[in-house]
Motif scaffolding. Structure first.
Motif, PDB file in Angstrom:
ATOM      1  N   ARG A  29     132.111   2.808  19.574  1.00 31.57           N
ATOM      2  CA  ARG A  29     131.912   2.862  18.482  1.00 31.57           C
ATOM      3  C   ARG A  29     130.484   3.176  17.990  1.00 31.57           C
ATOM      4  O   ARG A  29     129.990   3.047  16.778  1.00 31.57           O
ATOM      5  N   SER A  30     129.694   3.366  18.897  1.00 29.33           N
ATOM      6  CA  SER A  30     128.155   3.665  18.913  1.00 29.33           C
ATOM      7  C   SER A  30     127.868   5.021  19.176  1.00 29.33           C
ATOM      8  O   SER A  30     127.434   5.121  20.666  1.00 29.33           O
ATOM      9  N   PRO A  31     127.840   6.002  18.617  1.00 27.71           N
ATOM     10  CA  PRO A  31     127.370   7.514  19.234  1.00 27.71           C
ATOM     11  C   PRO A  31     125.949   7.395  20.028  1.00 27.71           C
ATOM     12  O   PRO A  31     125.996   7.981  21.075  1.00 27.71           O
ATOM     13  N   LEU A  32     125.071   6.815  19.489  1.00 25.69           N
ATOM     14  CA  LEU A  32     123.804   6.793  19.887  1.00 25.69           C
ATOM     15  C   LEU A  32     123.659   6.019  21.194  1.00 25.69           C
ATOM     16  O   LEU A  32     123.091   6.081  22.083  1.00 25.69           O
ATOM     17  N   ALA A  33     124.399   4.681  21.233  1.00 21.77           N
ATOM     18  CA  ALA A  33     124.622   4.131  22.435  1.00 21.77           C
ATOM     19  C   ALA A  33     125.348   4.712  23.476  1.00 21.77           C
ATOM     20  O   ALA A  33     124.720   4.987  24.873  1.00 21.77           O
ATOM     21  N   LEU A  34     126.221   5.680  23.151  1.00 23.35           N
ATOM     22  CA  LEU A  34     126.856   6.499  24.260  1.00 23.35           C
ATOM     23  C   LEU A  34     126.218   7.478  24.728  1.00 23.35           C
ATOM     24  O   LEU A  34     126.169   7.814  26.104  1.00 23.35           O
ATOM     25  N   ASP A  35     125.228   8.012  23.859  1.00 20.91           N
ATOM     26  CA  ASP A  35     124.436   9.131  24.398  1.00 20.91           C
ATOM     27  C   ASP A  35     123.497   8.515  25.289  1.00 20.91           C
ATOM     28  O   ASP A  35     122.775   9.071  26.300  1.00 20.91           O
ATOM     29  N   LEU A  36     123.010   7.188  24.737  1.00 15.48           N
ATOM     30  CA  LEU A  36     121.663   6.703  25.628  1.00 15.48           C
ATOM     31  C   LEU A  36     122.281   6.173  27.025  1.00 15.48           C
ATOM     32  O   LEU A  36     121.958   6.133  27.955  1.00 15.48           O
ATOM     33  N   TYR A  37     123.363   5.879  27.119  1.00 16.80           N
ATOM     34  CA  TYR A  37     124.229   5.326  28.177  1.00 16.80           C
ATOM     35  C   TYR A  37     124.483   6.626  29.236  1.00 16.80           C
ATOM     36  O   TYR A  37     124.000   6.648  30.257  1.00 16.80           O
ATOM     37  N   ALA A  38     124.619   7.796  28.845  1.00 16.39           N
ATOM     38  CA  ALA A  38     125.060   8.901  29.509  1.00 16.39           C
ATOM     39  C   ALA A  38     123.677   9.247  30.031  1.00 16.39           C
ATOM     40  O   ALA A  38     123.322   9.868  31.230  1.00 16.39           O
ATOM     41  N   TRP A  39     122.535   9.450  29.019  1.00 14.72           N
ATOM     42  CA  TRP A  39     121.369   9.669  29.647  1.00 14.72           C
ATOM     43  C   TRP A  39     120.764   8.780  30.594  1.00 14.72           C
ATOM     44  O   TRP A  39     120.471   9.246  31.627  1.00 14.72           O
ATOM     45  N   ALA A  40     120.778   7.589  30.469  1.00 18.99           N
ATOM     46  CA  ALA A  40     120.496   6.489  31.467  1.00 18.99           C
ATOM     47  C   ALA A  40     121.063   6.497  32.723  1.00 18.99           C
ATOM     48  O   ALA A  40     120.512   6.657  33.824  1.00 18.99           O
ATOM     49  N   THR A  41     122.373   6.919  32.791  1.00 13.00           N
ATOM     50  CA  THR A  41     123.151   6.957  33.943  1.00 13.00           C
ATOM     51  C   THR A  41     122.607   8.066  34.876  1.00 13.00           C
ATOM     52  O   THR A  41     122.491   8.154  36.112  1.00 13.00           O
ATOM     53  N   HIS A  42     122.444   9.229  33.953  1.00 11.80           N
ATOM     54  CA  HIS A  42     121.793  10.460  34.640  1.00 11.80           C
ATOM     55  C   HIS A  42     120.661  10.392  35.288  1.00 11.80           C
ATOM     56  O   HIS A  42     120.180  10.686  36.273  1.00 11.80           O
ATOM     57  N   ASP A  51     113.073  10.618  10.860  1.00 16.05           N
ATOM     58  CA  ASP A  51     111.635   9.720  10.770  1.00 16.05           C
ATOM     59  C   ASP A  51     111.663   9.029  12.238  1.00 16.05           C
ATOM     60  O   ASP A  51     112.602   8.360  12.664  1.00 16.05           O
ATOM     61  N   PRO A  52     110.704   9.497  13.359  1.00 15.15           N
ATOM     62  CA  PRO A  52     110.377   8.891  14.446  1.00 15.15           C
ATOM     63  C   PRO A  52     110.558   7.319  14.565  1.00 15.15           C
ATOM     64  O   PRO A  52     111.307   6.754  15.587  1.00 15.15           O
ATOM     65  N   LYS A  53     110.086   6.608  13.622  1.00 13.12           N
ATOM     66  CA  LYS A  53     110.280   5.262  13.583  1.00 13.12           C
ATOM     67  C   LYS A  53     111.452   4.671  13.479  1.00 13.12           C
ATOM     68  O   LYS A  53     112.401   3.994  14.218  1.00 13.12           O
ATOM     69  N   ASN A  54     112.473   5.577  12.589  1.00 20.24           N
ATOM     70  CA  ASN A  54     114.015   4.987  12.398  1.00 20.24           C
ATOM     71  C   ASN A  54     114.688   5.286  13.806  1.00 20.24           C
ATOM     72  O   ASN A  54     115.607   4.508  14.264  1.00 20.24           O
ATOM     73  N   PHE A  55     114.301   6.389  14.606  1.00 25.32           N
ATOM     74  CA  PHE A  55     114.830   6.605  15.823  1.00 25.32           C
ATOM     75  C   PHE A  55     114.531   5.539  16.946  1.00 25.32           C
ATOM     76  O   PHE A  55     115.396   5.083  17.535  1.00 25.32           O
ATOM     77  N   GLN A  56     113.377   5.118  16.940  1.00 29.03           N
ATOM     78  CA  GLN A  56     112.685   4.078  17.882  1.00 29.03           C
ATOM     79  C   GLN A  56     113.588   2.917  17.773  1.00 29.03           C
ATOM     80  O   GLN A  56     114.123   2.024  18.537  1.00 29.03           O
ATOM     81  N   LYS A  57     113.562   2.512  16.326  1.00 31.42           N
ATOM     82  CA  LYS A  57     114.405   1.329  15.760  1.00 31.42           C
ATOM     83  C   LYS A  57     115.935   1.303  16.572  1.00 31.42           C
ATOM     84  O   LYS A  57     116.612   0.334  16.802  1.00 31.42           O
ATOM     85  N   ALA A  58     116.573   2.512  16.112  1.00 28.83           N
ATOM     86  CA  ALA A  58     118.051   2.646  16.172  1.00 28.83           C
ATOM     87  C   ALA A  58     118.067   2.708  17.908  1.00 28.83           C
ATOM     88  O   ALA A  58     119.218   2.077  18.427  1.00 28.83           O
ATOM     89  N   ALA A  59     117.386   3.214  18.634  1.00 24.20           N
ATOM     90  CA  ALA A  59     117.321   3.568  19.986  1.00 24.20           C
ATOM     91  C   ALA A  59     117.128   2.146  20.691  1.00 24.20           C
ATOM     92  O   ALA A  59     117.793   1.773  21.683  1.00 24.20           O
ATOM     93  N   LYS A  60     116.034   1.135  20.292  1.00 25.84           N
ATOM     94  CA  LYS A  60     115.829  -0.072  20.889  1.00 25.84           C
ATOM     95  C   LYS A  60     117.355  -0.798  20.836  1.00 25.84           C
ATOM     96  O   LYS A  60     117.496  -1.442  21.841  1.00 25.84           O
ATOM     97  N   GLN A  61     117.809  -0.828  19.688  1.00 22.42           N
ATOM     98  CA  GLN A  61     119.216  -1.607  19.377  1.00 22.42           C
ATOM     99  C   GLN A  61     120.168  -1.115  20.167  1.00 22.42           C
ATOM    100  O   GLN A  61     120.832  -1.697  20.825  1.00 22.42           O
ATOM    101  N   ALA A  62     120.425   0.313  20.383  1.00 22.09           N
ATOM    102  CA  ALA A  62     121.369   0.920  21.170  1.00 22.09           C
ATOM    103  C   ALA A  62     121.039   0.550  22.736  1.00 22.09           C
ATOM    104  O   ALA A  62     122.213   0.381  23.697  1.00 22.09           O
ATOM    105  N   LEU A  63     119.954   0.628  23.071  1.00 20.26           N
ATOM    106  CA  LEU A  63     119.703   0.320  24.150  1.00 20.26           C
ATOM    107  C   LEU A  63     120.087  -1.201  25.026  1.00 20.26           C
ATOM    108  O   LEU A  63     120.390  -1.394  25.942  1.00 20.26           O
ATOM    109  N   ARG A  64     119.760  -1.951  23.770  1.00 23.37           N
ATOM    110  CA  ARG A  64     120.312  -3.530  24.167  1.00 23.37           C
ATOM    111  C   ARG A  64     121.866  -3.513  24.473  1.00 23.37           C
ATOM    112  O   ARG A  64     122.247  -3.945  25.309  1.00 23.37           O
ATOM    113  N   LYS A  65     122.616  -2.440  23.642  1.00 20.02           N
ATOM    114  CA  LYS A  65     123.952  -2.343  23.871  1.00 20.02           C
ATOM    115  C   LYS A  65     124.204  -1.703  25.349  1.00 20.02           C
ATOM    116  O   LYS A  65     125.256  -2.357  26.025  1.00 20.02           O
ATOM    117  N   VAL A  66     123.688  -0.916  25.479  1.00 15.96           N
ATOM    118  CA  VAL A  66     123.913  -0.119  26.861  1.00 15.96           C
ATOM    119  C   VAL A  66     123.549  -1.200  28.049  1.00 15.96           C
ATOM    120  O   VAL A  66     124.292  -1.153  29.013  1.00 15.96           O
TER     121      VAL A  66
END
Length: 180
Positions: free
Chosen positions: A64-77, A104-119
């Motif tokens: 249910r989280s496209p960014l978390a899926l992308d970060l999971y795929a990125w992290a596993t790779h 906005d880069p700050k919005n990306f960082q905030k969303a990425a940090k939240q998604a990384l916790r899910k990952v």
């Protein structure tokens, strides 16, 4: 000292052709006509020659989280590629790879940090820290699925999955482009 940015681009069409049928009104309803996708030859070779193992349970948990899926795929790779070494990835580089939708880069960082916790909650071997300017993959991170260097098989959450030794069998509805 000069600083340079670089980008490399390779033309790799994901699909050469296809036909996909669906209904916006009833998305779970089966279509009367068969859908199919013909993968581009270069893309098919790329994804089958060097696969990176992922845990399907993690994909299901993050669906249910496209960014978390992308970060999971990125992290596993990245962890699979790095082995036991760590790495520092600037936020700007990560945003160029998977966060282009964020203006906005700050919005990306905030969303990425939240998604990384899910990952990290589903990928227990992923050790990272958010630092000024980027993310650090820490020493000791392990692959999402234990690798089997023998090439015989890999044990993935209760299933023994044979490793491909040649071209994988064609999945229903997904085929590489035939040579003409």
């Amino acid at each position: 000292m000069l600083s340079y940015d670089a980008a490399r681009q390779e033309a790799m069409p994901i699909t050469d052709s296809g036909e996909v049928w669906w209904s916006d009104v009833a998305p779970s309803q089966r279509a009367l006509y068969g859908s199919y996708v013909v993968l581009g030859e270069a893309f098919f070779r790329a994804i089958t020659s060097n696969p990176v193992p992922v845990d399907r349970r993690a994909l299901k948990a993050l669906r249910r989280s496209p960014l978390a899926l992308d970060l999971y795929a990125w992290a596993t790779h990245r962890v699979y590629e790095l082995g036991s070494e760590g790495a520092f990835i600037p936020w700007s580089g990560l945003r160029r790879q998977i966060g282009a939708a964020y203006s906005d880069p700050k919005n990306f960082q905030k969303a990425a940090k939240q998604a990384l916790r899910k990952v990290a909650s589903v990928y227990l071997g992923f050790r990272y820290s958010c630092e000024l300017g980027g993310i650090r993959i820490l020493l000791g991170s392990t692959t999402a699925v234990p690798s089997n260097k023998s090439g015989k098989s890999s044990h993935i959450h209760g299933e023994t999955v044979p490793r491909p030794t040649a071209a994988p069998p064609k999945a229903r509805g997904v085929t590489p482009r035939s040579r003409r």
